[in-house]
Design a protein around this motif. Structure first.
Motif, PDB file in Angstrom:
ATOM      1  N   THR A  68     -35.637  -8.436  45.232  1.00 18.75           N
ATOM      2  CA  THR A  68     -36.402  -9.481  44.547  1.00 18.75           C
ATOM      3  C   THR A  68     -35.604 -10.766  44.412  1.00 18.75           C
ATOM      4  O   THR A  68     -36.174 -11.812  44.092  1.00 18.75           O
ATOM      5  N   VAL A  69     -34.291 -10.710  44.623  1.00 22.80           N
ATOM      6  CA  VAL A  69     -33.437 -11.883  44.443  1.00 22.80           C
ATOM      7  C   VAL A  69     -32.478 -11.998  45.624  1.00 22.80           C
ATOM      8  O   VAL A  69     -32.342 -11.088  46.439  1.00 22.80           O
ATOM      9  N   GLN A  70     -31.800 -13.144  45.677  1.00 22.01           N
ATOM     10  CA  GLN A  70     -30.668 -13.326  46.554  1.00 22.01           C
ATOM     11  C   GLN A  70     -29.421 -13.491  45.692  1.00 22.01           C
ATOM     12  O   GLN A  70     -29.489 -14.026  44.584  1.00 22.01           O
ATOM     13  N   ILE A 119     -32.320 -17.677  39.362  1.00 18.93           N
ATOM     14  CA  ILE A 119     -32.286 -17.154  40.723  1.00 18.93           C
ATOM     15  C   ILE A 119     -32.415 -18.315  41.701  1.00 18.93           C
ATOM     16  O   ILE A 119     -33.395 -19.079  41.641  1.00 18.93           O
ATOM     17  N   ASP A 120     -31.459 -18.452  42.588  1.00 15.11           N
ATOM     18  CA  ASP A 120     -31.493 -19.468  43.641  1.00 15.11           C
ATOM     19  C   ASP A 120     -31.847 -18.796  44.963  1.00 15.11           C
ATOM     20  O   ASP A 120     -31.219 -17.806  45.352  1.00 15.11           O
ATOM     21  N   TYR A 121     -32.834 -19.348  45.637  1.00 18.01           N
ATOM     22  CA  TYR A 121     -33.267 -18.818  46.925  1.00 18.01           C
ATOM     23  C   TYR A 121     -33.001 -19.841  48.023  1.00 18.01           C
ATOM     24  O   TYR A 121     -33.184 -21.048  47.828  1.00 18.01           O
ATOM     25  N   THR A 131     -35.554 -22.829  46.934  1.00 13.68           N
ATOM     26  CA  THR A 131     -36.061 -23.093  45.593  1.00 13.68           C
ATOM     27  C   THR A 131     -35.150 -22.426  44.567  1.00 13.68           C
ATOM     28  O   THR A 131     -34.276 -21.620  44.921  1.00 13.68           O
ATOM     29  N   ALA A 132     -35.357 -22.743  43.309  1.00  8.32           N
ATOM     30  CA  ALA A 132     -34.618 -22.130  42.202  1.00  8.32           C
ATOM     31  C   ALA A 132     -35.588 -21.908  41.057  1.00  8.32           C
ATOM     32  O   ALA A 132     -36.412 -22.779  40.747  1.00  8.32           O
ATOM     33  N   ILE A 133     -35.520 -20.741  40.435  1.00  4.13           N
ATOM     34  CA  ILE A 133     -36.420 -20.427  39.318  1.00  4.13           C
ATOM     35  C   ILE A 133     -35.628 -19.805  38.175  1.00  4.13           C
ATOM     36  O   ILE A 133     -34.510 -19.315  38.358  1.00  4.13           O
TER      37      ILE A 133
END
Length: 263
Positions: free
Chosen positions: A12-14, A50-52, A253-255
């Motif tokens: 779900t994340v990086q 979380i940074d993608y 993106t970042a969330i």
């Protein structure tokens, strides 16, 4: 049930990502100037940043669609902590959260790692199992792992059950402690999934460290007690969702996600 989406990798994340736990401190200042501070145990939250990068159009679209569906911060969604064990009571198999067939005997065994291993014995002429029901849909990719050992040349079977379909992974338990895992999405598409261990007639094994994660392979074991890493009332921390295109089919993106911790 609105779920936080998974990437094509099954995670779900990086990495790396950030996790912060926030608590509230109550302050009582007396007339004589003395100050008493104590933690408000009823208010605690966790926030993930979380940074993608290098997201595909489909991966970015899933995040964008979720943000739109919940209207930014307004509505909740289910978030599975990517750094946590989703099971409750990962070493205490006599808790009610673990559903056990009647002829499967459970007893304390030996110390292993930082906890206690458990001995399972099937005293019946048929297969017996112990499972935990987790509110993870069968379509979600997960990794169920556990350490197994026996003094005889035996096997144990990891099971994953959802929507009436059963997936199995049979592993040898002889030759010392061995960590085995069952990874992927379930064959069935139920709203919940059962994960557990199945033993044939007369089989006796030792078990340690049951762990469930939303990724394709197991990570370092995390012992749990009352609560696992499932947050059914998570929210985006911002109403705005930004995205940058680094090239054709490459998005960044970042969330931030925030959830209250049940106490």
């Amino acid at each position: 049930m609105t779920l936080f989406p998974q990437l094509a990798s099954g995670a779900t994340v990086q990495y790396p990502f950030e996790t912060a736990t926030r608590v509230r401190t109550l302050v009582n200042e007396a007339e004589d100037g003395k100050v008493i501070r104590f933690a408000d145990t009823g208010v605690r939250s966790v926030r993930w940043r979380i940074d993608y990068s290098d997201l595909s159009a489909a991966e970015w679209g899933a995040l964008r669609d979720l943000h739109a569906a919940v209207e930014g911060r307004l509505r909740p969604f289910v978030f599975f902590d990517p750094s946590a064990n989703l099971f409750s009571w990962s070493e205490d198999f006599e808790r009610p959260v673990w559903v056990r067939d009647p002829f499967l005997i459970v007893g304390a065994s030996s110390l292993f790692g930082d906890g206690t291993a458990t001995r399972f014995a099937n005293s019946s002429p048929t297969e017996q199992r112990i499972v935990q029901v987790v509110p993870v849909p069968g379509s979600y990719q997960t990794c169920f792992s556990v350490w197994l050992r026996s003094s005889t040349n035996s096997v144990a079977t990891l099971v994953r059950i959802s929507g009436g379909s059963v997936d199995r992974l049979t592993a040898s338990t002889s030759g010392g402690w061995r960590r085995v895992f069952l990874s992927g999405a379930a064959s069935g598409s139920g709203l919940t999934t059962e994960f557990g261990i199945e033993l044939a007639a007369g089989v006796e094994v030792e078990v340690y460290g049951a762990q469930l994660e939303v990724q394709p392979a197991p990570s370092t074991y995390k012992k749990t007690t009352l609560g696992g890493g499932i947050f059914p009332d998570a929210h985006f921390a911002e109403d705005r969702l930004e995205c940058w295109a680094d090239g054709p089919g490459r998005f960044r993106t970042a969330i931030e996600v925030e959830a209250r911790v049940a106490v």
